[in-house]
Design an enzyme around this catalytic site. Structure first.
Site, PDB file in Angstrom:
ATOM      1  CE1 TYR A 170      31.513  18.191 -29.604  1.00 53.20           C
ATOM      2  CE2 TYR A 170      29.617  17.417 -28.341  1.00 53.20           C
ATOM      3  CZ  TYR A 170      30.212  17.717 -29.546  1.00 53.20           C
ATOM      4  OH  TYR A 170      29.503  17.552 -30.712  1.00 53.20           O
ATOM      5  CD  GLU A 191      31.373  19.394 -32.848  1.00 54.39           C
ATOM      6  OE1 GLU A 191      30.867  18.256 -32.886  1.00 54.39           O
ATOM      7  OE2 GLU A 191      32.361  19.712 -33.536  1.00 54.39           O
TER       8      GLU A 191
END
Lengths: 382, 289
Positions: free
Chosen positions: A101, A189
């Site tokens: 991530y 993101e």
């Protein structure tokens, strides 16, 4: 402002981030053609402005064009947490060694932009933050100098990456930070960020939320807006400069000020009703704006009563009254109206409304109680 | 006493020739605030409601010695106006402007902090010490002097609570609107500390809303440092997650920033949390005995 995955991926790509390029399709036939062109197994992904697509069945693997067409047929038109799917992204399926991530977000508490990374990628990062916060590593960017190279490298080392992977990862983190700043995002993101079996990095899912306050200096962002993804009433409100959020109750609210608007919704709930919307007519609301606000609220078929709560500061009572009267001349009011008006020049405003046969109540509590009673078809005072 | 502004406040208005700037200059003068100068680039030599206008903040400072500035400049130019006030050495800067890009505010905050200035806002109604000075856009007549310090992220909701206090015969020491943006110059904690130290403030009202964790931070501070009674109100119990409720900062994101969490944190710190704005006055009355 939310944008779609494929739009975010295009932006990331411009900043040098390797993304898993795909094709946006509006029909299952297009999805078949896209899969054909890609020539290997693909993933078909719903393009909606809400999270949790995977769990809702909005992301499917397809081994061949037939399967891609079938998957697209299933996903297109699907409802995902209130959002209808109008487009799918068809992209090559990727062999992953590991999912990471990487995200950039505003940290309100430190008043800085934070870059976050985790080796627990591919799942809901909020869940990771809640349950295993130690699995997320963070670096805070200097407000004036940005994210230093060493900070980006430190993220890579903290993730336990093998040495040869750290520099390319750090470059990626810097690129993501650069994209975040350049487009004025409030969130950027990559989740998952794939480490592929041939040891290269690839952004498999891209997400950007744009800062509404900065849209004025990015006219190019208007083209990213998806009119199908937005409630038509919310679009109309935005065009009129009114803050409006559609809810599912029966009591329409027209209020000046965001905090007071929320407090009014809460009061409706407290007295047993349910608000149909959040609406802030804003400061210095013109007659036209108040009229538009009333029209917006009344166009919701669920609305059984309207509560107007105005506490004047910049917004003068007589201006509000004028707007209401004008709106009432042009809009058919099919439901009971409860008005509460306090503030600058309130006497003039109240007199104007009284002369038109309308009654004004004193307090917000009384207004909420009366609106709830009216919506439930109970006459008289609460 | 009071906090931040009082009879000694000498106010500069940046953007004084604009519609809002001019209107509120008249309102502040009427309330009795000493508005000593205004700034609009290119408008030097003019007067607005008898207040002299200068081209630059530095010129205004040299000629009229203000000790506070209020900014009514549109969002694209507001950060520059803040920098100009900081560089001219103004210790207190109040920014009313709504809609400043968040990343600009990240820089502004750093700049202001590094130079030891106090910024209130942006996206706020300003502040008022009843009977002494009004530095903002709030209606003056709803306030009265008294012992309750008010600090709030909201505008009209603050008026609602202040009006309830005044109608109950309870006056205010100072009411500070800190603003509804995600990045603001002054937090709840800053103002709580001032009220705790102000001998004329006997009780404190804290008005929060969904989004961020400033109320939770305030709760922690109250538990450790505030001995005066605190009454709270949190707006947005019915707000859905992921939707911006008017204020740029009023959004529940990632499951964080809900009203329930904030209320729980405040109650755990001994704050009496009202269910509706008018109840704030009732709770304050009890707290003051």
């Amino acid at each position: 402002m939310n944008i779609h995955e494929y739009q975010a991926a295009e932006i990331f790509s411009r900043f040098g981030i390797p993304v898993n390029h795909g094709k946006v399709c509006a029909t299952s036939e297009e999805a078949r053609a896209a899969a054909q062109e890609i020539g290997r197994p693909v993933v078909v992904k719903a393009q909606v402005h809400v999270g949790g697509r995977g769990k809702a069945g909005g992301i499917r693997l397809a081994a061949d064009p037939d399967e891609a067409e079938a998957a697209a047929r299933q996903i297109l038109g699907m409802d995902i947490r209130g959002a209808t799917v109008h487009k799918v992204l068809v992209a090559p399926a990727v062999e992953m060694a590991h999912e990471y991530y990487l995200g950039v977000v505003l940290d309100r508490a430190s008043r800085r932009v934070v870059v976050m990374a985790s080796a627990a990628g591919g799942i809901d990062i909020e869940e990771v933050a809640r349950e295993t916060p130690e699995k997320i590593v963070r670096e805070y960017a200097d407000p004036l100098l940005g994210l230093h190279d060493y900070q980006a490298r430190r993220l890579g080392f903290a993730l336990g990456l093998e040495p040869d992977l750290v520099r390319p990862f750090a470059a990626l983190a810097r690129q993501l930070y650069a994209a975040y700043v350049a487009v004025d995002a409030s969130l950027a993101e990559i989740n998952p960020l794939a480490l592929t079996t041939d040891r290269s990095w690839l952004a498999l899912d891209s997400k950007i939320v744009l800062d509404d306050n900065a849209l004025f200096r990015h006219p190019e962002h208007e083209a990213l807006r998806d009119p199908l993804a937005e409630d038509p009433l919310e679009q109309e409100a935005r065009a009129a400069g009114i803050s409006f959020v559609k809810l599912d109750g029966t009591i329409g609210c027209v209020v000046n000020g965001a905090g007071l608007s929320m407090a009014t919704m809460d009061a409706v709930k407290l007295y047993g009703g349910a608000p149909a919307n959040f609406l802030d007519v804003g400061g210095g609301a013109s007659s036209q704006q108040v009229a538009t606000a009333l029209r917006l609220v009344l166009s919701d078929p669920n609305v059984r009563a309207v509560l107007i709560n105005i506490f004047g500061g910049i917004t003068r009572g007589d201006v509000v009254a004028e707007g209401l009267l004008e709106a009432l001349r042009t809009v058919e009011v099919r439901v009971p109206l409860v008005i509460r008006l306090v503030g600058t020049r309130q006497e003039e405003g109240r007199r104007m409304l009284a002369e038109a046969g309308l009654t004004v109540v004193d307090t917000m509590e009384e207004a909420a109680q009366r609106a709830v009673a009216a919506a439930q078809g109970r006459e008289g005072r609460a | 006493m009071s906090v931040l502004v009082n009879r000694e406040t000498r106010l500069l208005v940046q953007g004084i020739t604009g519609r809002e700037g001019s209107f509120h200059t008249a309102q502040m003068l009427e309330y009795g605030t000493h508005v000593v100068a205004g700034v609009t680039p290119g408008a030097a030599g003019r007067e607005v409601h008898g207040v002299p206008v200068f081209n630059t903040v530095a010129d205004a400072v040299a000629a009229t010695a203000p000790n506070a500035s209020i900014i009514y400049v549109p969002a694209p130019f507001a950060p520059d106006a803040i920098y100009e006030a900081v560089d001219a050495g103004l210790p207190l800067i109040v920014c009313i402007t709504e809609g400043i890009p968040t990343l600009e505010m990240v820089k502004v905050y750093q700049y202001v902090q590094a130079r030891g200035c106090r910024l209130i806002g942006p996206n706020c109604p300003g502040l008022i010490t009843p009977g002494q000075a009004k530095v903002g856009i709030m209606p003056g007549y709803i306030h009265r002097p008294g012992p309750v310090g008010v600090v709030s992220r909201s505008g009209t909701l603050t008026y609602e609570v202040v009006w309830a206090l005044t109608q109950a015969g309870i006056g205010q020491s100072t009411a500070v609107g800190i603003g509804g943006d995600p990045i603001i110059g002054t937090s709840f904690i800053d103002v709580l500390a001032m009220f705790q130290d102000d001998p004329e403030t006997e009780a404190i009202v804290l008005i929060g809303e969904i989004g961020g964790t400033d109320e939770e931070a305030a709760a922690g501070y109250i538990r450790e440092h505030v001995t005066k009674p605190v009454v709270g109100f949190i707006a947005g119990r019915t707000a859905p997650p992921g939707k911006r409720m008017g204020h740029a900062g009023a959004i529940i994101s990632g499951g964080q920033g809900t009203a329930a969490e904030k209320i729980a944190a405040l109650e755990a710190a001994g704050v009496l949390v009202a269910e509706r704005p008018a109840q704030v006055a009732e709770l304050i009355r009890k707290a003051l005995g």
